[in-house]
Design a protein around this motif. Structure first.
Motif, PDB file in Angstrom:
ATOM      1  N   VAL A   4      47.075  55.214  36.870  1.00 30.76           N
ATOM      2  CA  VAL A   4      47.863  56.253  36.213  1.00 30.76           C
ATOM      3  C   VAL A   4      48.885  55.545  35.329  1.00 30.76           C
ATOM      4  O   VAL A   4      49.737  54.807  35.826  1.00 30.76           O
ATOM      5  N   THR A   5      48.779  55.755  34.022  1.00 27.01           N
ATOM      6  CA  THR A   5      49.687  55.100  33.080  1.00 27.01           C
ATOM      7  C   THR A   5      50.799  56.028  32.611  1.00 27.01           C
ATOM      8  O   THR A   5      51.754  55.579  31.987  1.00 27.01           O
ATOM      9  N   HIS A   6      50.661  57.303  32.893  1.00 26.21           N
ATOM     10  CA  HIS A   6      51.686  58.293  32.554  1.00 26.21           C
ATOM     11  C   HIS A   6      51.634  59.379  33.622  1.00 26.21           C
ATOM     12  O   HIS A   6      50.545  59.839  33.977  1.00 26.21           O
ATOM     13  N   CYS A   7      52.801  59.783  34.137  1.00 32.02           N
ATOM     14  CA  CYS A   7      52.824  60.851  35.130  1.00 32.02           C
ATOM     15  C   CYS A   7      54.209  61.484  35.162  1.00 32.02           C
ATOM     16  O   CYS A   7      55.200  60.805  35.429  1.00 32.02           O
ATOM     17  N   THR A   8      54.266  62.770  34.869  1.00 35.63           N
ATOM     18  CA  THR A   8      55.495  63.533  35.008  1.00 35.63           C
ATOM     19  C   THR A   8      55.185  64.771  35.846  1.00 35.63           C
ATOM     20  O   THR A   8      54.104  65.354  35.721  1.00 35.63           O
ATOM     21  N   VAL A   9      56.130  65.151  36.691  1.00 35.06           N
ATOM     22  CA  VAL A   9      55.963  66.321  37.547  1.00 35.06           C
ATOM     23  C   VAL A   9      57.225  67.172  37.468  1.00 35.06           C
ATOM     24  O   VAL A   9      58.323  66.678  37.699  1.00 35.06           O
ATOM     25  N   ASP A  10      57.041  68.439  37.142  1.00 27.96           N
ATOM     26  CA  ASP A  10      58.102  69.445  37.190  1.00 27.96           C
ATOM     27  C   ASP A  10      57.632  70.486  38.201  1.00 27.96           C
ATOM     28  O   ASP A  10      56.939  71.441  37.849  1.00 27.96           O
ATOM     29  N   LEU A  11      57.974  70.249  39.477  1.00 28.79           N
ATOM     30  CA  LEU A  11      57.419  71.025  40.589  1.00 28.79           C
ATOM     31  C   LEU A  11      58.167  72.343  40.767  1.00 28.79           C
ATOM     32  O   LEU A  11      59.132  72.430  41.522  1.00 28.79           O
ATOM     33  N   ARG A  12      57.694  73.336  40.049  1.00 30.54           N
ATOM     34  CA  ARG A  12      58.214  74.703  40.155  1.00 30.54           C
ATOM     35  C   ARG A  12      57.165  75.620  39.541  1.00 30.54           C
ATOM     36  O   ARG A  12      56.351  75.167  38.713  1.00 30.54           O
ATOM     37  N   PRO A  13      57.125  76.890  39.938  1.00 28.26           N
ATOM     38  CA  PRO A  13      56.183  77.804  39.291  1.00 28.26           C
ATOM     39  C   PRO A  13      56.405  77.791  37.770  1.00 28.26           C
ATOM     40  O   PRO A  13      57.537  77.908  37.298  1.00 28.26           O
ATOM     41  N   GLY A  14      55.346  77.561  37.028  1.00 30.15           N
ATOM     42  CA  GLY A  14      55.432  77.427  35.583  1.00 30.15           C
ATOM     43  C   GLY A  14      55.690  76.000  35.133  1.00 30.15           C
ATOM     44  O   GLY A  14      55.562  75.689  33.956  1.00 30.15           O
ATOM     45  N   GLY A  15      56.037  75.119  36.081  1.00 31.09           N
ATOM     46  CA  GLY A  15      56.261  73.712  35.774  1.00 31.09           C
ATOM     47  C   GLY A  15      54.949  72.997  35.520  1.00 31.09           C
ATOM     48  O   GLY A  15      53.865  73.514  35.804  1.00 31.09           O
ATOM     49  N   ARG A  16      55.058  71.782  35.005  1.00 31.92           N
ATOM     50  CA  ARG A  16      53.870  71.043  34.580  1.00 31.92           C
ATOM     51  C   ARG A  16      53.767  69.689  35.277  1.00 31.92           C
ATOM     52  O   ARG A  16      54.771  69.022  35.497  1.00 31.92           O
TER      53      ARG A  16
END
Length: 175
Positions: free
Chosen positions: A52-64
């Motif tokens: 994995v060379t890129h990983c972002t997490v926005d852990l909320r409903p509607g998040g990405r």
């Protein structure tokens, strides 16, 4: 005495739903975090030979959850140096029991690739005697969409990915 790795089971239901099950020898909270935190996902997501060379997490409903896997293994021939971008948009989060998101193939900017199948992923995490049963239901819009990802080697890829998750969880608990 050598302990064996629990096998993943898979079956297709209703022609367009892939159900995967596996038991991980780790507490449910840790397994849930491994699926929902970038620092964990970077360590195990993807088949062997891929990073994995890129990983972002926005852990909320509607998040990405936006990520890139890159093949780093020259032995994988045509796949070597290939990148695969993905985007998950979270629909429902009930920590640490359930995670629902829509999974897309994407580009580096997070633009959705409408030429590739979309999946609704429903993951449940059941704690059983200190271990965690993970049940993944991947629902596709059509039988052909499921066939497309199966023909791409998805079952082998997820088997290797979940093997890497088991190794990651073991390492996290031993440290």
């Amino acid at each position: 005495m050598t302990s064996t790795v629990p096998a993943m089971t898979s079956q297709v239901e209703n022609g367009k739903e892939l159900v995967l099950k596996r038991t991980f020898r780790a507490p449910r909270q840790l397994v849930f975090e491994a699926f929902t935190q970038a620092e964990h996902l970077r360590q195990w997501w993807g088949p062997r030979g891929w990073e994995v060379t890129h990983c972002t997490v926005d852990l909320r409903p509607g998040g990405r959850w936006h990520y890139c896997m890159k093949c780093m293994d020259p032995a994988q021939g045509d796949f070597y140096d290939m990148e695969s971008w993905g985007l998950g948009i979270y629909d429902e989060i009930t920590a640490p029991e359930r995670l629902v998101y829509t999974d897309y193939f994407s580009d580096a900017e997070g633009g959705i690739n409408n030429d590739m199948p979309t999946t609704q992923a429903i993951l449940t995490f059941e704690e059983v005697n200190g271990s965690t049963n993970v049940i993944s239901r991947s629902i596709y819009g059509t039988e052909d969409a499921l066939k497309t990802v199966m023909d791409m080697g998805m079952l082998q890829g997820i088997t290797e990915t979940w093997d890497r998750l088991a190794e990651h969880l073991t390492a996290r608990q031993e440290s």
